[in-house]
Design a protein around this motif. Sequence first.
Motif, PDB file in Angstrom:
ATOM      1  N   LEU A 213     -26.703 -42.987  17.434  1.00  0.00           N
ATOM      2  CA  LEU A 213     -25.801 -41.921  18.425  1.00  0.00           C
ATOM      3  C   LEU A 213     -24.160 -42.693  17.743  1.00  0.00           C
ATOM      4  N   TRP A 214     -24.429 -44.454  17.449  1.00  0.00           N
ATOM      5  CA  TRP A 214     -22.448 -44.758  17.224  1.00  0.00           C
ATOM      6  C   TRP A 214     -22.193 -44.250  15.591  1.00  0.00           C
ATOM      7  N   LEU A 215     -23.167 -44.355  15.001  1.00  0.00           N
ATOM      8  CA  LEU A 215     -22.478 -42.874  14.022  1.00  0.00           C
ATOM      9  C   LEU A 215     -21.922 -42.384  13.334  1.00  0.00           C
ATOM     10  N   ASN A 216     -22.319 -41.096  14.755  1.00  0.00           N
ATOM     11  CA  ASN A 216     -22.288 -40.211  15.164  1.00  0.00           C
ATOM     12  C   ASN A 216     -20.667 -40.122  15.579  1.00  0.00           C
ATOM     13  N   VAL A 217     -20.865 -41.095  16.151  1.00  0.00           N
ATOM     14  CA  VAL A 217     -19.696 -41.314  17.321  1.00  0.00           C
ATOM     15  C   VAL A 217     -18.341 -41.843  16.186  1.00  0.00           C
ATOM     16  N   ARG A 218     -18.329 -42.318  14.812  1.00  0.00           N
ATOM     17  CA  ARG A 218     -17.767 -42.946  13.969  1.00  0.00           C
ATOM     18  C   ARG A 218     -17.443 -41.884  13.062  1.00  0.00           C
ATOM     19  N   LEU A 219     -18.215 -41.216  13.220  1.00  0.00           N
ATOM     20  CA  LEU A 219     -17.521 -39.813  12.725  1.00  0.00           C
ATOM     21  C   LEU A 219     -17.119 -38.867  12.478  1.00  0.00           C
ATOM     22  N   LEU A 220     -17.011 -38.823  13.820  1.00  0.00           N
ATOM     23  CA  LEU A 220     -16.772 -38.125  15.080  1.00  0.00           C
ATOM     24  C   LEU A 220     -15.415 -38.056  14.766  1.00  0.00           C
ATOM     25  N   LEU A 221     -14.739 -40.089  15.327  1.00  0.00           N
ATOM     26  CA  LEU A 221     -13.493 -39.524  15.450  1.00  0.00           C
ATOM     27  C   LEU A 221     -12.575 -40.089  13.988  1.00  0.00           C
TER      28      LEU A 221
ATOM     29  N   THR B 197     -19.196 -42.745  -4.701  1.00  0.00           N
ATOM     30  CA  THR B 197     -20.023 -42.814  -4.055  1.00  0.00           C
ATOM     31  C   THR B 197     -21.628 -41.455  -3.665  1.00  0.00           C
ATOM     32  N   VAL B 198     -22.424 -42.792  -3.328  1.00  0.00           N
ATOM     33  CA  VAL B 198     -23.803 -41.975  -3.104  1.00  0.00           C
ATOM     34  C   VAL B 198     -24.068 -42.175  -1.480  1.00  0.00           C
ATOM     35  N   ASP B 199     -23.027 -42.759  -1.061  1.00  0.00           N
ATOM     36  CA  ASP B 199     -23.399 -43.331   0.296  1.00  0.00           C
ATOM     37  C   ASP B 199     -23.410 -42.061   1.309  1.00  0.00           C
ATOM     38  N   PRO B 200     -24.464 -41.833   2.063  1.00  0.00           N
ATOM     39  CA  PRO B 200     -24.952 -40.135   2.627  1.00  0.00           C
ATOM     40  C   PRO B 200     -23.403 -39.989   3.952  1.00  0.00           C
ATOM     41  N   VAL B 201     -23.675 -41.682   4.233  1.00  0.00           N
ATOM     42  CA  VAL B 201     -22.520 -40.680   5.756  1.00  0.00           C
ATOM     43  C   VAL B 201     -21.300 -39.829   5.124  1.00  0.00           C
ATOM     44  N   LEU B 202     -20.741 -41.339   3.577  1.00  0.00           N
ATOM     45  CA  LEU B 202     -19.513 -40.967   3.526  1.00  0.00           C
ATOM     46  C   LEU B 202     -19.276 -39.763   3.160  1.00  0.00           C
ATOM     47  N   LEU B 203     -20.416 -39.536   1.965  1.00  0.00           N
ATOM     48  CA  LEU B 203     -20.829 -37.630   1.679  1.00  0.00           C
ATOM     49  C   LEU B 203     -20.443 -36.567   2.792  1.00  0.00           C
ATOM     50  N   GLY B 204     -21.536 -37.080   3.693  1.00  0.00           N
ATOM     51  CA  GLY B 204     -21.291 -35.670   4.659  1.00  0.00           C
ATOM     52  C   GLY B 204     -20.666 -36.056   5.615  1.00  0.00           C
ATOM     53  N   GLY B 205     -19.622 -36.861   5.514  1.00  0.00           N
ATOM     54  CA  GLY B 205     -18.625 -37.335   6.303  1.00  0.00           C
ATOM     55  C   GLY B 205     -17.296 -36.256   4.953  1.00  0.00           C
ATOM     56  N   THR B 206     -17.408 -36.060   4.178  1.00  0.00           N
ATOM     57  CA  THR B 206     -16.619 -35.844   3.205  1.00  0.00           C
ATOM     58  C   THR B 206     -16.809 -33.899   3.340  1.00  0.00           C
ATOM     59  N   ALA B 207     -17.984 -33.375   3.726  1.00  0.00           N
ATOM     60  CA  ALA B 207     -18.515 -32.076   3.716  1.00  0.00           C
ATOM     61  C   ALA B 207     -17.674 -31.671   4.948  1.00  0.00           C
TER      62      ALA B 207
ATOM     63  N   LEU C  77     -17.708 -30.256  16.440  1.00  0.00           N
ATOM     64  CA  LEU C  77     -17.418 -31.231  15.346  1.00  0.00           C
ATOM     65  C   LEU C  77     -18.447 -32.257  15.247  1.00  0.00           C
ATOM     66  N   GLN C  78     -18.805 -32.163  16.874  1.00  0.00           N
ATOM     67  CA  GLN C  78     -18.973 -33.301  17.821  1.00  0.00           C
ATOM     68  C   GLN C  78     -21.216 -33.145  17.648  1.00  0.00           C
ATOM     69  N   LYS C  79     -21.066 -31.745  17.575  1.00  0.00           N
ATOM     70  CA  LYS C  79     -22.359 -31.869  17.953  1.00  0.00           C
ATOM     71  C   LYS C  79     -22.443 -31.916  15.980  1.00  0.00           C
ATOM     72  N   ASP C  80     -22.075 -31.047  15.336  1.00  0.00           N
ATOM     73  CA  ASP C  80     -22.180 -30.946  14.097  1.00  0.00           C
ATOM     74  C   ASP C  80     -22.565 -31.961  12.887  1.00  0.00           C
ATOM     75  N   THR C  81     -22.092 -33.762  13.653  1.00  0.00           N
ATOM     76  CA  THR C  81     -22.083 -34.725  12.650  1.00  0.00           C
ATOM     77  C   THR C  81     -23.837 -35.335  12.186  1.00  0.00           C
ATOM     78  N   GLY C  82     -24.542 -35.089  13.899  1.00  0.00           N
ATOM     79  CA  GLY C  82     -26.097 -35.048  13.693  1.00  0.00           C
ATOM     80  C   GLY C  82     -26.509 -33.917  11.994  1.00  0.00           C
ATOM     81  N   LEU C  83     -26.043 -33.021  11.187  1.00  0.00           N
ATOM     82  CA  LEU C  83     -26.148 -32.882   9.969  1.00  0.00           C
ATOM     83  C   LEU C  83     -26.495 -33.904   9.289  1.00  0.00           C
TER      84      LEU C  83
END
Length: 298
Positions: free
Chosen positions: A88-96, A159-169, A231-237
């Motif tokens: 969940l810490w990853l989801n919180v960082r993505l949200l911020l 980058t091919v990092d899924p976290v960065l690419l997911g945050g971009t999307a 957005l907070q919920k959709d970070t799980g995608l």
Amino acid sequence: MTLHKEELGSGGHEGADDYVPSPRRLDRERHKRARARRATAIGALSTLVTAVLLYLVVVNAPGWPRTKETFFDRGYAREALPKVLEGLWLNVRLLLICGAAVLVLGMLIAVARTLRGPVFFPLRFLAAAYTDFFRGLPLIINLMIVVLGVPALRLQGVTVDPVLLGGTALTLTYSAYVAEVFRAGIESVHPSQRAAARSLGLNNRQALRYVVLPQAVRRQVPPLLNDLVSLQKDTGLVSIGGAVDAVRAADIIVGRSLNYTPYIVAGLVFVALTIPMTRFTDWVTARMDRRQAHGGAV
């Protein structure tokens, strides 16, 4: 003279401080308090009765034992909770991070859509095309294209990092929604506000920055908070690309055990994270409605 001051004191401010409510008003206030206590007691009792009835209906249903074993196993819940919280810490960082990026990009797009003059037509057209495209494109498809498709291009320096690419999307999609919220707020400001700013010597840019945008943002706080809740919920995608967030952590345990309790744990964690923001949004909305009803500034 002394007598005169005492008379003034007894009938002036001191008299106001010594005000004693009439018996009728005291009776009315006692009646209101009694009604409030009675309403609270009735509400609590009806809630308890409803909860008991729902519990009895659920636990006596024919498929409840199998459902409890598959979705509400305590052992798997204890195993999943620490890993889900870690993800969940990853989801919180993505949200911020994504939330801040969405607000900035959405504001820029909204301003571009409201620029006046024929010279700004290309900017208005591109901003409108952007919002129309990403509001119409399902978020899950956007995530698949960016998270799964971009690495397949094998572009150098990308980058091919899924976290960065997911945050971009997420930023691309939500900035389109937030841009429309900001644009609605900008257009809701009466033209007289801009004209008054110009009459005080401000140019168009200054009038937009110091007069229009502050009013627009204050008016659109509730819908902006609702978008942040979504957005907070959709970070799980972002888990579709392999990023180990709360959803992916639960999915790993489910894939190994074939028990779906970790999904329930992850869902409850997201609900617990979302409820405070939802209640805060409701409070802000009610507060602004009260201020508008009393003629105050929004």
